[in-house]
Design a protein around this motif. Structure first.
Motif, PDB file in Angstrom:
ATOM      1  N   ASN A 168       0.770  -1.234   0.003  1.00  0.00           N
ATOM      2  CA  ASN A 168       0.003  -0.016   0.067  1.00  0.00           C
ATOM      3  C   ASN A 168       0.869   1.172  -0.084  1.00  0.00           C
ATOM      4  N   LEU A 169       2.079   1.258   0.009  1.00  0.00           N
ATOM      5  CA  LEU A 169       3.072   2.304   0.047  1.00  0.00           C
ATOM      6  C   LEU A 169       2.826   3.074  -1.583  1.00  0.00           C
ATOM      7  N   ILE A 170       2.498   2.417  -2.313  1.00  0.00           N
ATOM      8  CA  ILE A 170       1.971   3.152  -3.675  1.00  0.00           C
ATOM      9  C   ILE A 170       0.998   4.111  -3.451  1.00  0.00           C
ATOM     10  N   PHE A 171       0.212   4.184  -2.488  1.00  0.00           N
ATOM     11  CA  PHE A 171      -0.905   4.952  -2.064  1.00  0.00           C
ATOM     12  C   PHE A 171      -0.183   6.153  -0.976  1.00  0.00           C
ATOM     13  N   THR A 172       0.685   6.864  -1.443  1.00  0.00           N
ATOM     14  CA  THR A 172       1.529   7.877  -0.701  1.00  0.00           C
ATOM     15  C   THR A 172       0.562   8.724  -0.051  1.00  0.00           C
ATOM     16  N   ARG A 173      -0.655   8.993  -0.642  1.00  0.00           N
ATOM     17  CA  ARG A 173      -1.630  10.041  -0.062  1.00  0.00           C
ATOM     18  C   ARG A 173      -1.795   9.755   1.603  1.00  0.00           C
ATOM     19  N   ASP A 174      -1.752   8.549   1.686  1.00  0.00           N
ATOM     20  CA  ASP A 174      -2.256   8.030   3.159  1.00  0.00           C
ATOM     21  C   ASP A 174      -1.119   8.230   4.103  1.00  0.00           C
ATOM     22  N   ILE A 175       0.181   8.595   3.601  1.00  0.00           N
ATOM     23  CA  ILE A 175       1.196   8.482   4.581  1.00  0.00           C
ATOM     24  C   ILE A 175       1.243  10.038   5.203  1.00  0.00           C
ATOM     25  N   GLY A 176       0.813  10.842   4.612  1.00  0.00           N
ATOM     26  CA  GLY A 176       0.831  12.364   5.279  1.00  0.00           C
ATOM     27  C   GLY A 176       0.188  13.239   4.111  1.00  0.00           C
ATOM     28  N   PRO A 188      -1.871   4.794  10.888  1.00  0.00           N
ATOM     29  CA  PRO A 188      -2.779   3.961  10.232  1.00  0.00           C
ATOM     30  C   PRO A 188      -3.641   3.008  11.241  1.00  0.00           C
ATOM     31  N   LYS A 189      -4.806   2.639  10.722  1.00  0.00           N
ATOM     32  CA  LYS A 189      -5.544   1.724  11.554  1.00  0.00           C
ATOM     33  C   LYS A 189      -5.123   0.246  11.402  1.00  0.00           C
ATOM     34  N   LYS A 190      -4.484  -0.171  10.130  1.00  0.00           N
ATOM     35  CA  LYS A 190      -4.355  -1.496  10.098  1.00  0.00           C
ATOM     36  C   LYS A 190      -2.818  -1.765  10.107  1.00  0.00           C
ATOM     37  N   THR A 240      -7.070   6.872  14.735  1.00  0.00           N
ATOM     38  CA  THR A 240      -6.532   6.362  13.706  1.00  0.00           C
ATOM     39  C   THR A 240      -6.669   7.341  12.332  1.00  0.00           C
ATOM     40  N   LEU A 241      -5.775   7.706  11.571  1.00  0.00           N
ATOM     41  CA  LEU A 241      -6.056   8.600  10.350  1.00  0.00           C
ATOM     42  C   LEU A 241      -5.125   8.219   9.315  1.00  0.00           C
ATOM     43  N   GLU A 242      -5.665   8.290   8.205  1.00  0.00           N
ATOM     44  CA  GLU A 242      -5.081   8.072   6.824  1.00  0.00           C
ATOM     45  C   GLU A 242      -5.530   9.373   6.074  1.00  0.00           C
ATOM     46  N   GLY A 243      -4.319   9.559   5.037  1.00  0.00           N
ATOM     47  CA  GLY A 243      -4.405  10.599   4.284  1.00  0.00           C
ATOM     48  C   GLY A 243      -5.557  10.720   3.139  1.00  0.00           C
ATOM     49  N   GLY A 244      -6.170   9.820   2.903  1.00  0.00           N
ATOM     50  CA  GLY A 244      -7.244   9.765   1.998  1.00  0.00           C
ATOM     51  C   GLY A 244      -8.352  10.362   2.558  1.00  0.00           C
ATOM     52  N   GLU A 260     -13.979   3.988   7.242  1.00  0.00           N
ATOM     53  CA  GLU A 260     -13.396   2.726   7.789  1.00  0.00           C
ATOM     54  C   GLU A 260     -12.136   2.811   8.570  1.00  0.00           C
ATOM     55  N   ARG A 261     -11.269   3.888   7.750  1.00  0.00           N
ATOM     56  CA  ARG A 261      -9.834   3.922   8.284  1.00  0.00           C
ATOM     57  C   ARG A 261      -9.590   5.177   9.132  1.00  0.00           C
ATOM     58  N   THR A 262     -10.176   5.896   9.366  1.00  0.00           N
ATOM     59  CA  THR A 262      -9.910   7.206  10.078  1.00  0.00           C
ATOM     60  C   THR A 262     -11.274   7.345  11.292  1.00  0.00           C
ATOM     61  N   SER A 263     -10.705   7.329  12.761  1.00  0.00           N
ATOM     62  CA  SER A 263     -11.731   7.487  13.497  1.00  0.00           C
ATOM     63  C   SER A 263     -12.259   8.791  13.928  1.00  0.00           C
ATOM     64  N   ILE A 264     -13.136   8.760  14.545  1.00  0.00           N
ATOM     65  CA  ILE A 264     -13.847  10.076  15.416  1.00  0.00           C
ATOM     66  C   ILE A 264     -12.958  10.766  16.234  1.00  0.00           C
ATOM     67  N   HIS A 265     -12.256   9.901  16.948  1.00  0.00           N
ATOM     68  CA  HIS A 265     -11.237  10.551  17.778  1.00  0.00           C
ATOM     69  C   HIS A 265     -10.079  11.212  17.248  1.00  0.00           C
ATOM     70  N   ALA A 266      -9.659  10.719  15.993  1.00  0.00           N
ATOM     71  CA  ALA A 266      -8.611  11.229  15.247  1.00  0.00           C
ATOM     72  C   ALA A 266      -9.241  12.586  14.566  1.00  0.00           C
ATOM     73  N   ALA A 267     -10.255  12.455  14.215  1.00  0.00           N
ATOM     74  CA  ALA A 267     -10.945  13.796  13.472  1.00  0.00           C
ATOM     75  C   ALA A 267     -10.929  15.100  14.671  1.00  0.00           C
ATOM     76  N   SER A 268     -11.220  14.393  15.983  1.00  0.00           N
ATOM     77  CA  SER A 268     -11.464  15.675  17.053  1.00  0.00           C
ATOM     78  C   SER A 268     -10.162  16.168  17.082  1.00  0.00           C
ATOM     79  N   LYS A 269      -9.074  15.209  17.263  1.00  0.00           N
ATOM     80  CA  LYS A 269      -7.662  15.622  17.476  1.00  0.00           C
ATOM     81  C   LYS A 269      -7.148  16.853  16.349  1.00  0.00           C
ATOM     82  N   VAL A 270      -7.448  16.370  15.176  1.00  0.00           N
ATOM     83  CA  VAL A 270      -7.103  17.325  14.074  1.00  0.00           C
ATOM     84  C   VAL A 270      -7.673  18.469  14.122  1.00  0.00           C
ATOM     85  N   VAL A 271      -9.105  18.693  14.319  1.00  0.00           N
ATOM     86  CA  VAL A 271      -9.868  19.813  14.658  1.00  0.00           C
ATOM     87  C   VAL A 271      -9.074  20.807  15.704  1.00  0.00           C
TER      88      VAL A 271
END
Length: 482
Positions: A168-176, A188-190, A240-244, A260-271
Motif C-alpha cells: 500500500n506504499l504506492i498510495f502515498t496520499r495516506d502517509i501524510g 494507520p488503522k491496520k 487512526t488517521l489516513e491521508g485519503g 473505515e480507516r479514520t476514527s472520530i477521535h482522530a478527527a477531533s484531535k485534528v480539529v
C-alpha cells in the motif's frame, strides 16, 4: 538535491509543482491469496503489467507536467523497450532522479547513509516485525540503496523474504497530507501499514528536504492513558488517521473524513490541533459509512476545478433521497445505509454547535463559492454518469478519485467509461495518457497547452489495488489558485 525545498499546499487544484510517489515495488509481486486481505489488497496483481504498462505512464505524465525540461531532454534515454526499462527505481543505475516527482525509496536511501539513523531505523523496523536479533547485524552491512529497497519490499538481495511486503506504499496520499506549510502524518488503522508509517516518520524528521519543517510536522496519537483502557474502551477511543480522509481544499479550510480507516477521535484531535496552531480556520468533518467499498472520502469525491467536482451519486442529494424512497421514517427512524453527516467546526466558535450541511453538494458548493471565490455556478460530475449500475461499479474502480495536475486537468482511470461521458458533458476533453505522451514527445503539444482535460490512465492492474491517481500521490507543493 532535495534540500530546503518550499513546501506548501493550500488547495486541491492549484498547479502541482512537487509530490511524493512510490512506484510499485517487488513486494507487490509477493502478495499471495491467503494474505491479500490482511495486507489490504483485494486481488493478486501482475507486477510487470502494473508497473511498465500502467504506472510508468502515470509517472511520465507527472514528470512532463512537473519537470518538463529534464524529462523532455532525456525521454529517448528512458523510453526504452519494457524489458530494458528501469528508470523508475532508485537502486537501478539508470534511475531518473527528479526533485519534483520524488520517490520515498530515494529519500530513505539517503538518510540510511547516516550510521546512527541506520541503526535506529533497523532496530525500529525489526522490533515491529519481530525478527531475530542477528538479522539486524545482517541488515547493517547492506548498502544504503539496497537496504532501502529491502525495508520497503521485505526482500533481501539473495531473494529471502524477511518482512511482509507493504504494497500500500504506492498510495502515498495516506502517509501524510500537506496542510498549507504543515505536514499532518498518518496513524494507520491496520497493522499492515505500520511499517510505512515508521519509515516515513524517519524521512520526514531526518531528511534535509524537510529540515526547515520539523516543527511543522504534526503527529496525532492515542490518549496518554490509552494502554490502561480495556479492549472495549480502546476500540471506542482509538485514534487512526489516513491521508485519503484529509483534503486541504482552501487556505482556510480542511476536510477530514471519518470512515473505515479514520476514527472520530482522530478527527477531533485534528480539529483541535489545526485551530490551536492557527493553520486553518475551518475544519469540516465528513462522516461516511465505514465500509470497504468507500474506505476514504477521496474514493467518493475529488475536485476537478474550483467550481467542478466528481462524486459518488449514492452520496449525492438525489441519490440519498432516492434511497430513502417511500420509507416512513416514523416507523423506526432508521437511516439510509449511505447517509452522511457533515459537521463544520470554526475556530473560536462553540464546538458543541457546529455548522451542519445536509448534503455533500451543499458543502462542496460552499467551498467553491465562499472559500475559492468561484464566480460561476458549481457543477458536479457523478460516478458512472449516474447511470445504474455503473455509478457503483465505477466508484469501486476509483472513478471519483482523480488527481489535479492544475485546475481543470486531472488524471483518472480509463476503465470508467460512463464517468468519462459525464466529464465530456461538462466540457472536459478526454485523452489517453499514451496519446498525450506521444504528442509531448513529438512536440505537438506542451503541458502548458493542456486545458480542461481528463487524462485516462490504463488501469487493468492498478484499479485492482483499490486506489486511483489521487491515492497514489502526496502533493507537497501547489501554486495558490488565487
Amino acid at each position: 538535491m532535495h534540500s530546503n525545498l518550499d513546501i506548501n499546499v493550500s488547495s486541491e487544484v492549484g498547479t502541482l509543482r512537487r509530490l511524493i510517489i512510490h512506484s510499485p515495488d517487488e513486494g507487490i509481486g509477493k502478495v499471495i491469496p491467503t494474505k491479500a486481505q490482511e495486507w489490504l489488497f483485494e486481488d493478486i496483481i501482475h507486477l510487470e503489467t502494473m508497473r511498465k504498462k500502467e504506472y510508468d505512464l502515470y509517472l511520465k505524465i507527472l514528470l512532463y507536467f512537473l519537470d518538463y525540461e529534464k524529462i523532455h531532454s532525456q525521454i529517448h534515454q528512458i523510453d526504452l523497450p519494457e524489458s530494458e526499462r528501469h528508470f523508475y527505481k532508485p537502486d537501478k543505475k539508470d534511475y531518473f532522479n527528479s526533485d519534483k516527482v520524488i520517490e520515498p525509496q530515494a529519500l530513505l536511501a539517503s538518510i540510511l547513509e547516516n550510521p546512527n539513523l541506520r541503526l535506529r531505523m533497523i532496530a525500529s523496523v525489526c522490533a515491529h516485525e519481530g525478527t531475530s536479533y542477528l538479522l539486524q547485524d545482517e541488515l547493517m552491512e547492506l548498502e544504503s540503496s539496497v537496504l532501502a529497497r529491502t525495508m520497503i519490499s521485505g526482500i533481501l538481495p539473495d531473494k529471502r523474504m524477511i518482512f511482509p511486503p507493504i504494497p500500500n506504499l504506492i498510495f502515498t496520499r495516506d502517509i501524510g497530507i500537506t496542510v498549507n506549510d504543515h505536514i499532518l502524518l498518518n496513524k494507520p488503522k491496520k497493522k499492515a501499514r505500520t511499517r510505512e508509517s515508521i519509515l516515513m516518520k524517519y524521512i520526514f524528521f531526518n531528511h534535509p528536504m524537510f529540515q526547515e519543517y520539523t516543527d511543522k510536522i504534526i503527529e496525532i496519537t492515542d490518549p496518554e492513558d490509552f494502554f490502561l483502557l480495556d479492549e472495549e474502551e480502546q476500540n471506542k477511543k482509538i485514534v487512526t488517521l489516513e491521508g485519503g480522509d484529509v483534503m486541504t481544499v482552501a487556505p482556510n479550510h480542511l476536510l477530514v473524513g471519518v470512515s473505515e480507516r479514520t476514527s472520530i477521535h482522530a478527527a477531533s484531535k485534528v480539529v483541535h490541533e489545526m485551530h490551536r496552531r492557527g493553520i486553518v480556520d475551518k475544519v469540516t468533518v465528513v462522516k461516511i459509512p465505514a465500509k470497504r467499498a468507500y474506505m476514504h472520502i477521496d474514493t467518493t469525491f475529488t475536485q476537478v476545478k474550483r467550481n467542478l467536482w466528481v462524486l459518488f451519486g449514492s452520496f449525492s442529494k438525489e441519490g440519498l433521497k432516492k434511497e430513502k424512497g417511500d420509507f416512513i421514517s416514523s416507523l423506526g427512524g432508521q437511516k439510509s445505509e449511505n447517509e452522511l453527516e457533515i459537521l463544520q467546526y470554526v475556530k473560536g466558535q462553540d464546538y458543541n454547535k457546529p455548522i451542519k450541511f445536509d448534503y455533500l453538494e451543499d458543502l462542496l458548493n460552499d467551498i467553491s463559492l465562499n472559500d475559492l471565490h468561484s464566480t460561476t455556478p458549481t457543477r458536479f460530475i457523478y460516478s458512472g454518469d449516474n447511470q445504474f449500475p455503473f455509478g457503483r461499479r465505477e466508484q469501486w474502480t476509483d472513478s471519483c478519485n482523480v488527481l489535479a495536475l492544475k485546475e481543470g486537468v486531472v488524471i483518472g482511470y480509463d476503465r470508467n467509461d460512463k464517468t468519462a461521458e459525464g466529464f465530456k458533458k461538462q466540457g472536459i476533453d478526454i485523452i489517453k495518457a499514451e496519446d498525450l505522451l506521444k504528442a509531448f514527445k513529438n512536440e505537438e503539444k506542451k503541458p502548458a497547452d493542456i486545458k480542461d482535460t481528463l487524462i485516462l490512465l490504463p488501469s487493468a492492474e492498478l484499479s485492482r489495488a483499490r486506489g486511483g491517481s489521487h491515492c497514489m500521490s502526496m502533493p507537497i507543493k501547489r501554486d495558490p489558485i488565487y
